[in-house]
Every structure is written in C-alpha cells, then in structure tokens.
Design a protein around this motif. Structure first.
Motif, PDB file in Angstrom:
ATOM      1  N   LEU A 129      45.092  38.295  36.939  1.00 21.57           N
ATOM      2  CA  LEU A 129      45.342  37.113  36.379  1.00 21.57           C
ATOM      3  C   LEU A 129      45.161  36.935  34.838  1.00 21.57           C
ATOM      4  O   LEU A 129      45.154  36.508  33.610  1.00 21.57           O
ATOM      5  CB  LEU A 129      45.146  35.344  37.051  1.00 21.57           C
ATOM      6  N   GLY A 130      43.254  37.413  34.766  1.00 22.24           N
ATOM      7  CA  GLY A 130      43.171  37.595  33.701  1.00 22.24           C
ATOM      8  C   GLY A 130      41.797  38.179  33.763  1.00 22.24           C
ATOM      9  O   GLY A 130      40.881  38.190  34.353  1.00 22.24           O
ATOM     10  N   CYS A 131      40.464  38.415  32.963  1.00 20.23           N
ATOM     11  CA  CYS A 131      38.882  38.305  32.999  1.00 20.23           C
ATOM     12  C   CYS A 131      38.485  37.071  32.088  1.00 20.23           C
ATOM     13  O   CYS A 131      38.756  36.545  31.410  1.00 20.23           O
ATOM     14  CB  CYS A 131      39.248  39.324  32.663  1.00 20.23           C
ATOM     15  N   CYS A 132      36.910  36.971  32.167  1.00 24.01           N
ATOM     16  CA  CYS A 132      36.348  36.381  31.285  1.00 24.01           C
ATOM     17  C   CYS A 132      34.314  37.693  31.289  1.00 24.01           C
ATOM     18  O   CYS A 132      34.574  38.325  31.704  1.00 24.01           O
ATOM     19  CB  CYS A 132      35.365  35.775  32.254  1.00 24.01           C
ATOM     20  N   ILE A 133      34.313  37.243  29.781  1.00 23.83           N
ATOM     21  CA  ILE A 133      33.211  38.751  29.213  1.00 23.83           C
ATOM     22  C   ILE A 133      32.915  37.521  28.047  1.00 23.83           C
ATOM     23  O   ILE A 133      32.676  37.909  26.778  1.00 23.83           O
ATOM     24  CB  ILE A 133      34.358  39.697  28.660  1.00 23.83           C
ATOM     25  N   GLU A 134      31.463  36.881  28.966  1.00 19.52           N
ATOM     26  CA  GLU A 134      30.817  36.339  27.779  1.00 19.52           C
ATOM     27  C   GLU A 134      28.850  36.543  28.217  1.00 19.52           C
ATOM     28  O   GLU A 134      29.187  36.745  29.707  1.00 19.52           O
ATOM     29  CB  GLU A 134      31.120  34.722  28.223  1.00 19.52           C
ATOM     30  N   GLU A 135      28.103  36.068  27.073  1.00 21.77           N
ATOM     31  CA  GLU A 135      26.619  36.518  27.798  1.00 21.77           C
ATOM     32  C   GLU A 135      26.760  37.845  28.341  1.00 21.77           C
ATOM     33  O   GLU A 135      27.304  38.413  28.142  1.00 21.77           O
ATOM     34  CB  GLU A 135      27.051  35.128  28.418  1.00 21.77           C
ATOM     35  N   ASP A 136      26.049  37.683  29.799  1.00 18.88           N
ATOM     36  CA  ASP A 136      26.286  39.023  30.538  1.00 18.88           C
ATOM     37  C   ASP A 136      27.437  39.426  31.926  1.00 18.88           C
ATOM     38  O   ASP A 136      26.746  40.384  32.232  1.00 18.88           O
ATOM     39  CB  ASP A 136      24.552  39.296  30.734  1.00 18.88           C
ATOM     40  N   GLU A 137      28.013  37.835  31.447  1.00 22.24           N
ATOM     41  CA  GLU A 137      28.945  38.940  32.797  1.00 22.24           C
ATOM     42  C   GLU A 137      30.272  39.228  32.241  1.00 22.24           C
ATOM     43  O   GLU A 137      30.968  39.320  31.420  1.00 22.24           O
ATOM     44  CB  GLU A 137      29.079  37.023  33.283  1.00 22.24           C
ATOM     45  N   LYS A 138      30.593  39.929  33.684  1.00 23.05           N
ATOM     46  CA  LYS A 138      32.082  40.367  33.575  1.00 23.05           C
ATOM     47  C   LYS A 138      32.874  39.645  34.899  1.00 23.05           C
ATOM     48  O   LYS A 138      32.888  40.299  35.479  1.00 23.05           O
ATOM     49  CB  LYS A 138      32.105  42.019  32.843  1.00 23.05           C
ATOM     50  N   LEU A 139      33.893  39.201  34.102  1.00 24.49           N
ATOM     51  CA  LEU A 139      34.651  39.003  35.487  1.00 24.49           C
ATOM     52  C   LEU A 139      36.143  39.104  35.296  1.00 24.49           C
ATOM     53  O   LEU A 139      36.847  39.072  34.873  1.00 24.49           O
ATOM     54  CB  LEU A 139      34.272  37.614  35.386  1.00 24.49           C
ATOM     55  N   LEU A 140      36.363  39.463  36.763  1.00 26.23           N
ATOM     56  CA  LEU A 140      37.781  38.865  36.444  1.00 26.23           C
ATOM     57  C   LEU A 140      38.601  38.015  37.928  1.00 26.23           C
ATOM     58  O   LEU A 140      37.983  38.299  39.143  1.00 26.23           O
ATOM     59  CB  LEU A 140      37.920  40.591  37.949  1.00 26.23           C
ATOM     60  N   VAL A 141      40.104  37.750  37.832  1.00 19.18           N
ATOM     61  CA  VAL A 141      40.018  36.960  37.944  1.00 19.18           C
ATOM     62  C   VAL A 141      41.215  36.927  38.684  1.00 19.18           C
ATOM     63  O   VAL A 141      42.227  37.245  37.893  1.00 19.18           O
ATOM     64  CB  VAL A 141      40.937  35.689  36.498  1.00 19.18           C
ATOM     65  N   TYR A 142      41.850  36.745  39.897  1.00 21.51           N
ATOM     66  CA  TYR A 142      42.806  36.694  40.601  1.00 21.51           C
ATOM     67  C   TYR A 142      44.004  36.261  41.401  1.00 21.51           C
ATOM     68  O   TYR A 142      42.940  35.059  41.959  1.00 21.51           O
ATOM     69  CB  TYR A 142      42.685  38.494  41.601  1.00 21.51           C
ATOM     70  N   GLU A 143      44.966  36.346  41.899  1.00 26.52           N
ATOM     71  CA  GLU A 143      45.414  35.129  42.648  1.00 26.52           C
ATOM     72  C   GLU A 143      44.877  35.229  43.862  1.00 26.52           C
ATOM     73  O   GLU A 143      44.109  35.896  44.107  1.00 26.52           O
ATOM     74  CB  GLU A 143      46.568  35.051  43.436  1.00 26.52           C
ATOM     75  N   PHE A 144      44.711  33.583  45.056  1.00 23.52           N
ATOM     76  CA  PHE A 144      43.886  33.828  45.865  1.00 23.52           C
ATOM     77  C   PHE A 144      45.024  33.701  47.544  1.00 23.52           C
ATOM     78  O   PHE A 144      46.268  33.300  47.716  1.00 23.52           O
ATOM     79  CB  PHE A 144      43.537  32.712  46.030  1.00 23.52           C
ATOM     80  N   LEU A 145      44.487  34.823  47.743  1.00 18.93           N
ATOM     81  CA  LEU A 145      45.018  34.768  49.151  1.00 18.93           C
ATOM     82  C   LEU A 145      44.258  34.397  50.009  1.00 18.93           C
ATOM     83  O   LEU A 145      43.214  34.351  51.559  1.00 18.93           O
ATOM     84  CB  LEU A 145      45.874  36.080  49.233  1.00 18.93           C
ATOM     85  N   SER A 146      45.602  33.057  50.673  1.00 21.51           N
ATOM     86  CA  SER A 146      44.823  32.413  51.621  1.00 21.51           C
ATOM     87  C   SER A 146      44.566  33.113  53.672  1.00 21.51           C
ATOM     88  O   SER A 146      43.586  32.415  54.490  1.00 21.51           O
ATOM     89  CB  SER A 146      45.810  31.408  52.492  1.00 21.51           C
ATOM     90  N   ASN A 147      45.287  34.312  53.821  1.00 13.08           N
ATOM     91  CA  ASN A 147      44.731  34.825  55.085  1.00 13.08           C
ATOM     92  C   ASN A 147      43.376  35.958  55.249  1.00 13.08           C
ATOM     93  O   ASN A 147      43.949  36.620  55.826  1.00 13.08           O
ATOM     94  CB  ASN A 147      45.934  35.920  55.611  1.00 13.08           C
TER      95      ASN A 147
END
Length: 675
Positions: free
Chosen positions: A406-424
């Motif tokens: 879905l996207g990402c976040c690059i702030e401060e010292d963080e590098k984050l990837l955002v995905y869809e959530f799958l319940s199983n």
C-alpha cells in the motif's frame, strides 16, 4: 499530393465485412462453463427459483445500462444467484436480444446445472446456488486466437502490450462501466484495436488484477496472431486489426472525449486560413518563450530558498524514462505519526511476527482499515528517494497471489512498508500446527500450491521486471479468508538486491531448508533458485511436514526422495487428512516438487512449465534426478562470509570447501499418470 481514396475505401469495406461476419455469429455462444458436478433436482424449489431469476435478468440488464444481478429464493440451499452483463457499446434492444438468447441456450447447453456461465461476443450470463457477487475469479481460462498472422510481429507484440496494459488500467480505474476500448497504429495501413472489460460489481483493484492476468496470457494463446481474446469468469480482453466494437457507442458509454484507451493523438485541427494561423503563431510564440523564461527563473529562486527536498514529487516508473506511466508518491506515503498511532507505537501486543528484514505489526487506521506494517531493519542501505522509487514500482505489481503493497514511510530513522492485512496470517501457522492442520482440506492445499506457482510466475516472467524472491517459504505465504495464497516480502527481494535475473551476492539472505545449493554455497541466485524453494514448499504443503533437519531427524526432501526411490512414496500420504483426498493428484504434486528440487539448476523446470504440469494431466512428467541433500552434522564456513549447512551433492567427489558428502545412486522411478 492527396492520398488515393482507394486504400481507405478498401479498408472500410474490409472492416464492414468483418463486422457483418461478427454480427452473424453474435448469437452463438463463444464458451460454455458448465461444471458437471452441480446437478439440481428437476421440479424442485431450486429450479423454480432459477427459472424466475433467469426470466428477470434480461429485462433488468437492458433497463440498467447493461448490467443486473439478483437473488431469488428465501433460504439456502435453494437460493439462486444470477448476473447478466452486456458489452458497454450495446444499446438496450441489442442487449436484451443477446441475453434472451443466453437464457434460451442455458437450458440446452447447461441442463440441470446449479452453476453455469455462457459467454457470448456481446454479453455474459451466469447463475449459481451460492453467491459469487464481487469475487474475482480467474480459475477458468478461455483463450481464442484469430488464425491470421500479424503484420510485422516484432513490432506488433510490444505495441499491443502497451495498448492492452493501458486499457486494463483505464477499465479498472477510470471507467464507471469497467470497460475500455482503444486503437493504436502499427503501420500507415494497419491499426490494432483493443478492448478490456470486467464484470461491473468487482472492486477496482480486483478488476485490474484480473485484467493484468488476462493480458499476461495473450502471448501464450495468441503470439504472432493478428487477433485474439482471453476470457475469465470476471474479465476479458480482446484485440483485432479491425474495429470490432461500435466506436460512437463506446464514446458515449465512457463519457465521450475520444475512444477510451486510444493511443491516437488525432489529426491537426482545421483552420480558416493559413495566413491566420501564421499570424497567431507569430504572436504567441514570443509570448510563450518569455513566460517560460520567467517561470524558469522563479523556479530557480524558489529552489535556492528551500534546499530541503520535497518528498511529494512525481516519480517515474522504474522501467520507463519517458514519463508515460507516472505515479504520485504522495498517495503512497504514510506519516510516521499515523503508523505509530495505528500500531500503538509498535506495541509488542500488535506484533505479528519477525523475519530477516524486520518485524511486522498489525495496525488499524483511523478509517477502520486494517494494515500490516513491516519495520525494516538497518540492513537496507538505500537512500530515501531510491527506496521511494522502488515502492512506486512495487505498488504497481498487481496480482491476486501477491500481497498488496500500500505504501511506505521514510521519516527520522524509520523505514516502514505498509501492506494489506490478511486475517488468516501465514501458511506455516496452519500447515505445521497439528491442532489446525485439519482446516486445510486437500482442495485448499491444491489451491495454495497452484496460487503460489502463479504468483511466482508473475514475478519471474509477467511483471515489468524479473524479480527473484530469494526467501520463498511457508511463513512468507499469507492466506486470505478464502485460503487463497498471497506471496509476501516479494518487494524486499528488489528493495535489498540488484536488478538482475541471475546474479552473485556476498550477502546470502534466506532460510536454510528452502535454499538452492548453488545459492547457499556460492551466492548464485536466479529464477531457478526460487523454483527450488517452491519445490520444497510444495512437498511441505502436500505432506503437512516441515523441512527441518537435525542430528536425529531426516529432512523432508531426503525422506521423500528415499520413499520415491523405493517406489513406496504413497506411504507419505498416510498421515494426510482424508478430507477430499485425491492420491493421484497428490502424487503428481510430489513429482513436480521433486523436479523443482533437483540438484542441477538447469534440470529444474521454469515456473511456466510448473504451472502447466500442475494443471494438465495429459502431460507426461520426466523422472526427477536426485536432489541436493542436507548433512546436518557438518557446517561450512562460506568464503563469502555466510555460514551455511553443507548441502550434499549426489556426486562422487568432495563438495565445495572440502566437505565430503556421500553419494546416492539415482533410482529409476516408475510413475502412473492420473486418469
């Protein structure tokens, strides 16, 4: 000198004749989808509900812009669900006529079937005893090729690919009727016409995924042909060298402004006189030049005043430098504060798991959407702009067997990837848990094996750039509520490694037990190293056993090969659930798995061949050679810096780094093909 009207007249006459032929065959069903295992009792409640449903759909669809769905009956199992859709360029009377024909044909072509679907050139009709509304379904493929050969095939294929990719995107995201047509020029006398269409109750992302899958199948069915189509239950694509749709009607259906999806730039505008045009240009050109100079100077001043880079920029796709397909990174960026709030500041209670690239947390956004946030470790040395370009590229990789980025976040010292959530969650949580294994019937297991294969094929061959996963394993396969598999962490293979289909690396990232010998020992990776990992995964899914190894236990691959060599591989299935058990199908999967884990990478099949082997019982599979075997008591100090368990070679000499590995004799294996 003006061009002769004769070629235009001949082309117009040819197009008219082809349209007349198409109209003459419009009443014939192109494809019938009538499963024979869904019979209903004649004269029962379901038949009465179905008759009422089918009689109502043509009228409703004709009155509602060519689409209608309905349910009749008070309760299961006698409820009937139905859907009718006409091509968007049909008027109401033609739509009604096509669907009336469909209803009449349904009784003769699919008699007594609870589930059935008829495909016509201009409409589709589908009914079932369970709801299928809004569900993407590419489980059945219906290809059809025009027998004529394409003109200039070396140019035809890339031009067609660009046109159909454009139409798929427009149909999914820009057309209210999920329908797009267009034309592009191959030569001054030959045009290519294309169409993409989805069933209109799909979500935009599912429509796009279905169409991308359909477009990717064109080379396998229609390579070098001047026309063809690929039809799934929920979408279809078609191309020809003549206009097979009503251009005026499609303009109205898609809101006007030219044919939707067209690559034509159009001809020059008509002017009253050449003198007027010259005067206008003489006045406008100096003005435009002055304005551009002023804008450039203003931009220069602003850039000097604000040296801090602005992240919300237009980023070109990874492959194209021409800007044809630009995507705004702004829509893919998440604020760090938003993700901290969604995950309760990355609370341990929200932690879903941890892999080699970092932990994953469940998050809930303010609008209620559930997401999975991967917190990348400091392993990645990419800069922010490079990583954001990668994320934009990966977000465009749409396939139903890949977890959606879905996207990402690059702030401060963080590098984050955002995905869809799958319940199983991940496959290993069910497959290797004795308390939950019964949740996976053989039908689900077979669907998982096939789905992973299609997703891997997309990464290797059908995506915009060859992507080698390098860490395919059960914990990287996520399951949606219907137990459909989705490969995760495929983006990290690109984010952390070079863009190459074959390469050598000093950083061996993966999981022993799934790693191909050439990768574990020498750092050589390719699509065939992913095939090896897939083979291990197939063997795990079939048997429900994990490929673990230790001093006192035999690893799964060695165990299966030992049974296979002795001809008693069926004993491996004794512990499998009896729910829907199909021994011949399971043995075929084991056979394909052993072909994938062969020691010699050149002998392993590509994923395209694997997908065909799994879906076609008519293909005779070759006998596999011995796989690479794990020797748990020896540890190899890899000269490139990675410690790896010694992977034994079925050869009578010392393995690399001086570790002696005993050999085994290749066995002659007889295998009965399933009937």
């Amino acid at each position: 000198m003006a061009p002769s009207p004769r070629p235009r007249a001949m082309r117009g006459l040819l197009s008219l004749l082809l349209l007349l032929v198409a109209a003459a065959n419009a009443d014939d069903a192109l494809f019938n989808d009538c499963p024979s295992n869904t019979n209903y009792t004649r004269g029962g409640v379901f038949e009465a509900n179905l008759d009422a449903l089918l009689s109502s759909l043509p009228v409703s669809a004709a009155a509602q812009s060519g689409f209608a769905k309905n349910t009749t009956g008070a309760a299961a199992p006698d409820q009937a669900y139905g859907l009718a859709q006409c091509r968007a360029d049909l008027n109401a009377s033609d739509c009604r006529a096509c669907l009336d024909t469909s209803v009449r044909d349904m009784a003769s072509k699919c008699p007594g079937q609870k589930n059935a679907m008829l495909f016509y050139d201009a409409c589709v009709l589908r009914h079932a005893n369970v709801s299928f509304f809004g569900a993407d379904d590419t489980s059945r493929e219906y290809p059809l090729a025009n027998p004529g050969n394409a003109t200039e095939p070396e140019r035809f294929t890339p031009i067609l690919g660009k046109l159909m990719g454009n139409l798929a995107r427009r149909a999914a995201f820009e057309s209210p009727r999920m329908f797009a047509v267009g034309m592009t020029s191959l030569t001054p006398f030959v045009n290519i016409y294309g169409m993409a269409e989805c069933i209109r109750d799909l979500r935009a992302d599912d429509c796009n995924s279905c169409l991308v899958d359909a477009v990717s199948r064109i080379p396998s069915c229609c390579d070098g042909k001047q026309g063809g189509r690929v039809v799934f239950r929920t979408c279809s694509v078609r191309f020809e060298v003549y206009p097979f749709y009503n251009v005026q009607a499609t303009e109205a259906a898609t809101g006007g402004g030219g044919v939707n999806g067209s690559d034509n730039s159009g001809g020059p505008a008509s002017t009253g006189s050449n003198g007027t045009v010259k005067i206008a240009l003489a006045v406008l050109i100096p003005v435009v030049v002055v304005l551009l100079a002023l804008l450039a100077f203003a931009f220069y001043l602003l850039s000097k005043r604000n040296r801090k880079p602005h992240w919300h920029v237009q980023i070109a796709s990874a492959e194209n430098g021409n800007g044809d397909e630009m995507m705004s990174s702004e829509s893919l960026l998440y604020d760090l504060s938003t993700l901290r709030a969604a995950t309760d500041n990355f609370s341990g209670d929200n932690k879903l798991g941890e892999g080699g690239f970092g932990p994953v947390y469940k998050g809930i956004l303010l609008d209620g959407r559930e997401i999975a946030v991967k917190r990348l470790s400091t392993t990645s040395q990419q800069g922010p702009l490079q990583m954001k370009n990668e994320v934009v590229f990966l977000a465009k990789l749409q396939h139903k067997n890949l977890v959606r980025l879905l996207g990402c976040c690059i702030e401060e010292d963080e590098k984050l990837l955002v995905y869809e959530f799958l319940s199983n969650k991940s496959l290993d949580k069910i497959l290797f848990d004795h308390g939950r294994q019964q949740e996976l019937s053989w039908a689900n297991k077979h669907k998982i094996i096939q789905g992973i294969g299609r997703g891997l094929l997309y990464l290797h061959e059908d995506s915009r750039l060859t992507i080698i996963h390098r860490d395919l394993k059960a914990s990287n396969i996520l399951l949606d509520p219907e137990m459909n598999p989705k490969i995760s962490d495929f983006g990290l293979a690109k984010l952390f490694t070079m863009d190459a289909s074959v390469g050598n690396t000093s950083r061996i990232a993966g999981t022993y037990g799934y790693m191909a010998p050439e990768y574990a020992l020498h750092g050589i990776f390719s699509a065939k190293s992913d095939v090896f990992s897939y083979g291990v995964l197939v063997l795990e899914v079939v048997t429900g056993r994990q490929n673990v190894y230790g001093q006192d236990s035999e690893d799964l691959v060695s165990s299966i090969w030992r049974h296979w060599s002795r001809g008693d591989v069926s004993r491996l299935l004794e512990s499998c659930s009896a729910d829907g058990l199909r021994p011949q199908e399971m043995l075929r999967c084991i056979h394909v798995g052993l072909l994938c884990v062969q020691e010699d990478a050149h002998l392993r099949p590509g994923m395209a061949a694997v997908v065909v082997m799994l879906n076609s019982r008519s293909i005779t599979l070759p006998a596999p050679t011995a796989p690479a075997f794990i020797v748990p008591s020896r540890v190899v100090d890899n000269p490139e810096g990675a410690n790896a368990f010694a992977l034994g070679m079925s050869m009578r000499h010392e393995a690399p780094n001086g570790v002696y590995v005993p050999s085994i004799n290749d066995a002659s294996v007889s295998y009965l093909e399933p009937r």
